[in-house]
Design an enzyme around this catalytic site. Structure first.
Site, PDB file in Angstrom:
ATOM      1  N   HIS A 373       0.740  -1.229   0.012  1.00 11.01           N
ATOM      2  CA  HIS A 373       0.039  -0.022  -0.035  1.00 11.01           C
ATOM      3  C   HIS A 373       0.881   1.065  -0.180  1.00 11.01           C
ATOM      4  O   HIS A 373       0.374   2.427   0.554  1.00 11.01           O
ATOM      5  CB  HIS A 373      -0.874   0.163   1.252  1.00 11.01           C
ATOM      6  CG  HIS A 373      -1.890  -0.967   1.191  1.00 11.01           C
ATOM      7  ND1 HIS A 373      -3.340  -0.733   1.072  1.00 11.01           N
ATOM      8  CD2 HIS A 373      -1.983  -2.400   1.588  1.00 11.01           C
ATOM      9  CE1 HIS A 373      -4.025  -1.958   0.995  1.00 11.01           C
ATOM     10  NE2 HIS A 373      -2.979  -2.893   1.392  1.00 11.01           N
ATOM     11  N   LYS A 565      -7.960  13.885   6.194  1.00 15.57           N
ATOM     12  CA  LYS A 565      -7.002  12.674   6.293  1.00 15.57           C
ATOM     13  C   LYS A 565      -6.183  12.597   7.322  1.00 15.57           C
ATOM     14  O   LYS A 565      -5.972  13.737   7.897  1.00 15.57           O
ATOM     15  CB  LYS A 565      -6.350  12.511   4.694  1.00 15.57           C
ATOM     16  CG  LYS A 565      -5.967  13.697   4.231  1.00 15.57           C
ATOM     17  CD  LYS A 565      -5.335  13.704   2.838  1.00 15.57           C
ATOM     18  CE  LYS A 565      -6.507  14.213   1.778  1.00 15.57           C
ATOM     19  NZ  LYS A 565      -6.577  13.241   0.776  1.00 15.57           N
ATOM     20  N   ARG A 566      -5.217  11.665   7.425  1.00 14.60           N
ATOM     21  CA  ARG A 566      -4.302  11.676   8.446  1.00 14.60           C
ATOM     22  C   ARG A 566      -3.312  12.689   8.182  1.00 14.60           C
ATOM     23  O   ARG A 566      -3.014  13.296   7.144  1.00 14.60           O
ATOM     24  CB  ARG A 566      -3.345  10.161   8.270  1.00 14.60           C
ATOM     25  CG  ARG A 566      -4.107   9.021   9.099  1.00 14.60           C
ATOM     26  CD  ARG A 566      -4.125   9.460  10.397  1.00 14.60           C
ATOM     27  NE  ARG A 566      -2.821   9.177  11.308  1.00 14.60           N
ATOM     28  CZ  ARG A 566      -2.638   8.106  12.065  1.00 14.60           C
ATOM     29  NH1 ARG A 566      -3.743   7.303  12.507  1.00 14.60           N
ATOM     30  NH2 ARG A 566      -1.543   7.954  12.856  1.00 14.60           N
ATOM     31  N   LYS A 571       1.178  14.660   2.631  1.00 14.80           N
ATOM     32  CA  LYS A 571      -0.188  15.093   2.251  1.00 14.80           C
ATOM     33  C   LYS A 571      -0.495  16.291   2.300  1.00 14.80           C
ATOM     34  O   LYS A 571      -1.465  16.846   1.696  1.00 14.80           O
ATOM     35  CB  LYS A 571      -1.265  14.390   2.984  1.00 14.80           C
ATOM     36  CG  LYS A 571      -1.183  12.797   3.170  1.00 14.80           C
ATOM     37  CD  LYS A 571      -2.227  12.458   4.039  1.00 14.80           C
ATOM     38  CE  LYS A 571      -2.034  10.663   4.148  1.00 14.80           C
ATOM     39  NZ  LYS A 571      -2.791  10.045   3.134  1.00 14.80           N
ATOM     40  N   THR A 676      -7.944   7.053  -0.957  1.00 12.03           N
ATOM     41  CA  THR A 676      -9.651   6.313  -1.012  1.00 12.03           C
ATOM     42  C   THR A 676     -10.452   7.790  -0.700  1.00 12.03           C
ATOM     43  O   THR A 676     -11.741   7.290  -0.974  1.00 12.03           O
ATOM     44  CB  THR A 676      -9.836   5.315  -0.361  1.00 12.03           C
ATOM     45  OG1 THR A 676      -9.259   5.650   0.876  1.00 12.03           O
ATOM     46  CG2 THR A 676      -9.107   4.028  -0.923  1.00 12.03           C
ATOM     47  N   LYS A 680     -14.826   8.886  -2.121  1.00 13.84           N
ATOM     48  CA  LYS A 680     -15.964   9.016  -1.285  1.00 13.84           C
ATOM     49  C   LYS A 680     -16.410  10.593  -1.634  1.00 13.84           C
ATOM     50  O   LYS A 680     -17.740  10.772  -1.914  1.00 13.84           O
ATOM     51  CB  LYS A 680     -15.635   9.065   0.195  1.00 13.84           C
ATOM     52  CG  LYS A 680     -14.979   7.425   0.506  1.00 13.84           C
ATOM     53  CD  LYS A 680     -14.273   7.517   1.922  1.00 13.84           C
ATOM     54  CE  LYS A 680     -13.558   6.442   2.012  1.00 13.84           C
ATOM     55  NZ  LYS A 680     -12.505   6.471   3.092  1.00 13.84           N
TER      56      LYS A 680
HETATM   57  O1  H53 Z   1      -3.366   2.973   2.141  1.00 18.26           O
HETATM   58  C1  H53 Z   1      -4.427   3.091   1.643  1.00 18.26           C
HETATM   59  C2  H53 Z   1      -4.110   3.954   0.358  1.00 18.26           C
HETATM   60  C3  H53 Z   1      -3.082   5.318   0.781  1.00 18.26           C
HETATM   61  C4  H53 Z   1      -2.280   4.407   1.643  1.00 18.26           C
HETATM   62  C5  H53 Z   1      -2.479   3.754   2.916  1.00 18.26           C
HETATM   63  C6  H53 Z   1      -1.720   3.185   3.824  1.00 18.26           C
HETATM   64  C7  H53 Z   1      -2.075   3.358   5.185  1.00 18.26           C
HETATM   65  O2  H53 Z   1      -3.261   3.794   5.512  1.00 18.26           O
HETATM   66  C8  H53 Z   1      -1.175   2.706   6.045  1.00 18.26           C
HETATM   67  C9  H53 Z   1       0.091   2.361   5.890  1.00 18.26           C
HETATM   68  C10 H53 Z   1       0.477   2.208   4.509  1.00 18.26           C
HETATM   69  O3  H53 Z   1       1.669   1.735   4.308  1.00 18.26           O
HETATM   70  C11 H53 Z   1      -0.424   2.886   3.367  1.00 18.26           C
HETATM   71  O4  H53 Z   1      -1.345   5.592   2.119  1.00 18.26           O
HETATM   72  O5  H53 Z   1      -2.527   5.699  -0.445  1.00 18.26           O
HETATM   73  O6  H53 Z   1      -5.067   4.507  -0.581  1.00 18.26           O
HETATM   74  C12 H53 Z   1      -5.162   1.713   0.855  1.00 18.26           C
HETATM   75  O7  H53 Z   1      -4.590   1.114  -0.067  1.00 18.26           O
END
Ligand code: H53
Length: 829
Positions: A373, A565-566, A571, A676, A680
């Site tokens: 991811h 978002k986080r 970001k 994601t 939404k």
């Molecule tokens: O995963 C999302 C992606 C997003 C990505 C996220 C993610 C985490 O939430 C936590 C750890 C990590 O390595 C990646 O940052 O871009 O959409 C689902 O795939």
């Protein structure tokens, strides 16, 4: 015996009579009975929370019926099963989602209103289940919904943390973390399975035993912990299928501490037992960095070991030959967090089931699939060898053996290219010798998936280039998706009704591609009026929430501009705040008469910072400091407001997203693997202001660049800009707004110093300065579009119409067919 059994079954059927009915009288009866017999309150006196508890129990009864039928159906047909292993799930609330998927939302609302209760009010009693951090965890939840809806024979496995993601409390603009003891008020959605328990082993030594003329390894642990199953039922929409998310809780094992009991240290022995529970007590709140902590490793193995024991037990119920395992089992690794499963499967097959190494390896390579991811190097997991060796000594041996055999094979393929061999090795030599969990996962998985097209390209050309060159056939991508059930049907019921009305069908709730049908009406005046009305009501709801939570009154005529978002440097929430400062500065320096032309904005920012992430915490404080200044400036009034929404979670997202006009996705190109949140917002008719990064690149393909506000360097330009960095020309406006922060215009200049340093020309890794001008242009374009109401509404309709591809149903179908090799298995109505 057979006759006896049949008689018993018939008697049971007789007693059962029929499935629970859903007419208002039955529902009321069930709810009131649960008030009396489950909640143990008198039916003549119970409050909203007790009504909520009783209500959820009556919903749960209905889920259980369907779930039983589904399990029977899976057992009879014995299809290949998917096991989804994820350490995190962000489920949020379950009530509305459940009754909508069961198709009995309106029946419940009627039944309750006759009892004098409002469904929505009771739904507000529910807490937010936050057993995860961010995108990855919510993705797991969306995928579970799609797996159930599409009738796939799937199980989710995870950990039942006692403390979910911390609650974010803001004091004087600073983030403070408070524990989320989410089980305080009970959790009616889970079913404790006291008989489904497995023993999980830790520490100890590996001994050798003689076995059939050879040597056999035996792991002798010196700590054991029990894993107890808690089942969460996941109903599909428009189907009876209801699948299981099985979460494990750690409980002390009876085998421990016999010695201390015998030596009479009873009190200490009991206290020691309690320690076992810490394994599943807390979710790690850093989602992109891992510090090689023992507890984290214990969590990973605990969850992997219990899940695999359960999976193998289920397989053995009906099969005796492990060669059939790959025909019946697909194991999905959601990121590297569950990757110890690879070593565990090998250990079970070789040490416990006595298969040869090569037969066990052959089986393992056919069952594992891996999704990664991220592109960020700091997010890739490495486990110190010493730590693994002490906690799981046998697994370390197995990983060494896997690596040895892999490197031998590799040498045959590529020769003695030591640089490349050491890059690809599962073991990283260095100051701290560690296991590279991603390499282990790639070596054993038959398919490695990225989460967007761009992500896959970066995996092939940068992150896993060496592996791609070795095994190009393994690398694929499945662009993420989100479930429209949660993100439109549950959270935006009026938009949902409007879409169904104009499409003349509700079928889009199971088939999102049908949304393209809205394109036909994109300029229809009647739809425009209704669309605007729905959006306005959602904005009013959001405005009320903002006022209640922050005391700031906002005008619903303003553009609601949201970034949720986080908090992370990549970001670029800091870019957003600097843009807001620029806007403020411009308004201040404008002549009064020109202010009439300013498009009023309400800027909304929300998100949590990992507790140890200093810069992210400073960004939160800066947001509050700037808000304080702007919101109290009588010169500004309704032209600009800034609010920080505290404690962002799924429930908050469900409220905010439907009320957003514009949403911001500002990651430096090449850093967001997918993203994601943008999907939404898109579904809800919110326009996007974004960089071309991760999944937004594919959103552009669907709705066209002229339906959104794009800005910033492209993925390929980012490395070039970074090389040029010290000589880059930064726009004057950028230097000006950073200086305002640095010089204390918003106070706290000492505290913000390092934040300002992080975007100085020679230090600006995420390229805020380089992208600033283009960011302001995109913002100006958004303002211009907003004034033209017809244009804006048309863009909004086209955003929803083009969002079909971003349903998690599409993602899951793709995985099922191309990665997992599973087929639908529908439980008869
Ligand atoms: O995963 C999302 C992606 C997003 C990505 C996220 C993610 C985490 O939430 C936590 C750890 C990590 O390595 C990646 O940052 O871009 O959409 C689902 O795939």
């Amino acid at each position: 015996r057979l006759g006896e059994n049949r008689a018993k079954v018939e008697r049971m059927f007789g007693l059962m009579d029929r499935f629970l009915k859903n007419d208002p009288a039955t529902l009321q009866n069930d709810i009131v009975n649960h008030v009396e017999y489950t909640v143990a309150r008198s039916r003549f006196s119970f409050d909203d929370f007790e009504a909520y508890q009783a209500l959820t129990h009556s919903v749960r009864d209905r889920l259980i019926e369907r779930w039983h039928d589904t399990q029977i159906c899976f057992r009879r047909k014995d299809p290949k099963r998917l096991y989804f292993l994820s350490l995190e799930y962000l489920m949020g609330r379950s009530l509305s989602n459940s009754v909508i998927n069961l198709g009995i939302r309106d029946q419940y609302a009627d039944a309750l209103s006759q009892l004098g209760f409002d469904f929505e009010v009771l739904a507000e009693q529910e807490g937010d289940a936050a057993l995860g951090n961010g995108g990855l965890a919510r993705l797991s939840a969306c995928q579970m919904d799609s797996l159930a809806t599409l009738d796939y024979p799937a199980w989710g496995y995870g950990l039942r943390y006692q403390y979910g993601l911390f609650r974010q409390v803001i004091l004087d603009g600073y983030q403070h973390e408070q524990p989320d003891y989410w089980l305080n008020f009970g959790n009616p959605w889970e079913i404790e399975r006291i008989h489904v328990t497995y023993t999980v082993k830790f520490y100890g030594t590996v001994e050798e035993e003689n076995f059939k003329g050879g040597k056999h390894k035996v792991w002798v642990p010196n700590e054991t912990v029990e894993a107890v199953a808690y089942d969460n039922l996941i109903p599909g929409y428009g189907t009876r299928n209801t699948i299981t998310l099985r979460l494990w809780a750690a409980k002390p094992s009876d085998q421990n501490d016999m010695e201390s009991y015998n030596t009479g240290d009873y009190i200490n022995a009991v206290v020691n037992r309690q320690r076992a529970e810490t394994i599943s007590s807390i979710l790690y709140p850093d989602d992109r960095s891992h510090q090689g902590k023992e507890l984290r490793l214990k969590q990973q193995y605990f969850f992997v070991s219990a899940s695999l024991q359960d999976i193998i037990r289920r397989f053995k119920d009906t099969h005796s030959n492990f060669d059939d395992f790959p025909e019946k089992v697909a194991l999905q690794l959601n990121d590297t967090h569950p990757s110890l499963a690879i070593a565990e499967v090998m250990r079970v097959l070789v040490d416990e089931e006595n298969l040869s190494w090569s037969r066990a390896w052959d089986i393992s390579c056919k069952i594992f699939t891996f999704t990664t991811h991220t592109v960020l190097p700091e997010a890739s997991e490495k486990i110190p060898v010493d730590l693994l060796g002490s906690l799981l000594p046998r697994h370390l041996q197995i990983i060494y053996e896997i690596n040895f055999r892999f490197l031998e094979e590799l040498k045959k393929r590529i020769g003695l290219d030591y640089d490349r061999l050491s890059r690809m090795s599962i073991i990283e030599e260095g100051a701290v010798k560690s296991i590279r969990m991603a390499n282990l996962s790639i070596v054993c998985s038959h398919t490695v998936n990225g989460v967007s097209k761009m992500h896959a390209e970066l995996l092939k050309t940068r992150v896993f280039k060496d592996f791609y060159e070795l095994w190009p056939h393994k690398f694929h991508y499945k662009t993420n998706g989100v479930t429209q059930r949660r993100w439109v049907v549950v959270s935006n019921p009026s938009l949902c009704a409007l879409i169904s009305k104009w499409l003349g069908t509700e079928a889009w709730i199971r088939d999102m591609d049908l949304l393209v049908g809205l394109q036909e009406y994109a300029t229809n005046g009647d739809l425009h009026e209704e669309w605007k009305m729905v959006r306005k009501v959602n904005k009013m709801r959001l405005a009320e929430y903002i006022e209640a939570m922050s005391g700031v009154k906002v005008s619903v005529d303003a553009m609601f501009d949201v970034q949720l978002k986080r908090i992370h440097e990549y970001k670029r929430q800091f870019l957003n705040i600097l843009g807001i400062i620029h806007r403020y500065d411009c308004i201040k320096n404008m002549e009064k008469k020109d202010r009439r032309n300013v498009v009023p904005r309400v800027c909304i920012i929300g998100g949590k910072a990992a507790p140890g992430y200093e810069i992210a915490k400073k960004i939160i404080k800066l947001c509050h400091a700037v808000a304080e200044k702007i919101n109290n400036d009588p010169d500004i009034g309704d032209l600009l407001k800034l609010v920080f929404i505290p404690d962002y979670n799924i429930t908050v997202a469900e409220l905010v997203i439907p009320g957003a006009d514009l949403s911001q996705h500002l990651s430096t190109a090449g850093h967001e693997a997918s993203g994601t949140g943008c999907m939404k917002f898109l579904m809800n008719g919110c326009l996007l202001l974004a960089t071309a990064d991760g999944s937004t690149i594919e959103i552009i393909e669907e709705i066209g660049a002229d339906n959104m506000f794009l800005f910033g360097a492209k993925v390929s330009e980012v490395p070039v800009l970074r090389k040029k960095a010290p000589n880059l020309k930064v726009p004057l406006q950028f230097a000006r707004v950073v200086r305002m922060v640095r010089n204390g215009y918003f106070g706290f200049e000492d505290y913000f110093e390092s934040l300002c340093d992080s975007v100085e020309v020679d230090n600006d890794f995420y390229l805020l300065g380089a992208d600033f001008e283009s960011y302001l242009e995109a913002q100006a374009a958004a303002d211009k579009a907003f004034i033209d109401e017809e244009k804006w509404t048309q863009m909004s309709i086209l955003s929803t119409a083009g969002s079909g591809r971003f349903s998690s149903d599409r993602t899951i179908d793709d995985y099922a067919e191309k990665t997992w090799g599973i087929e639908r298995c529908r439980c008869p109505a």
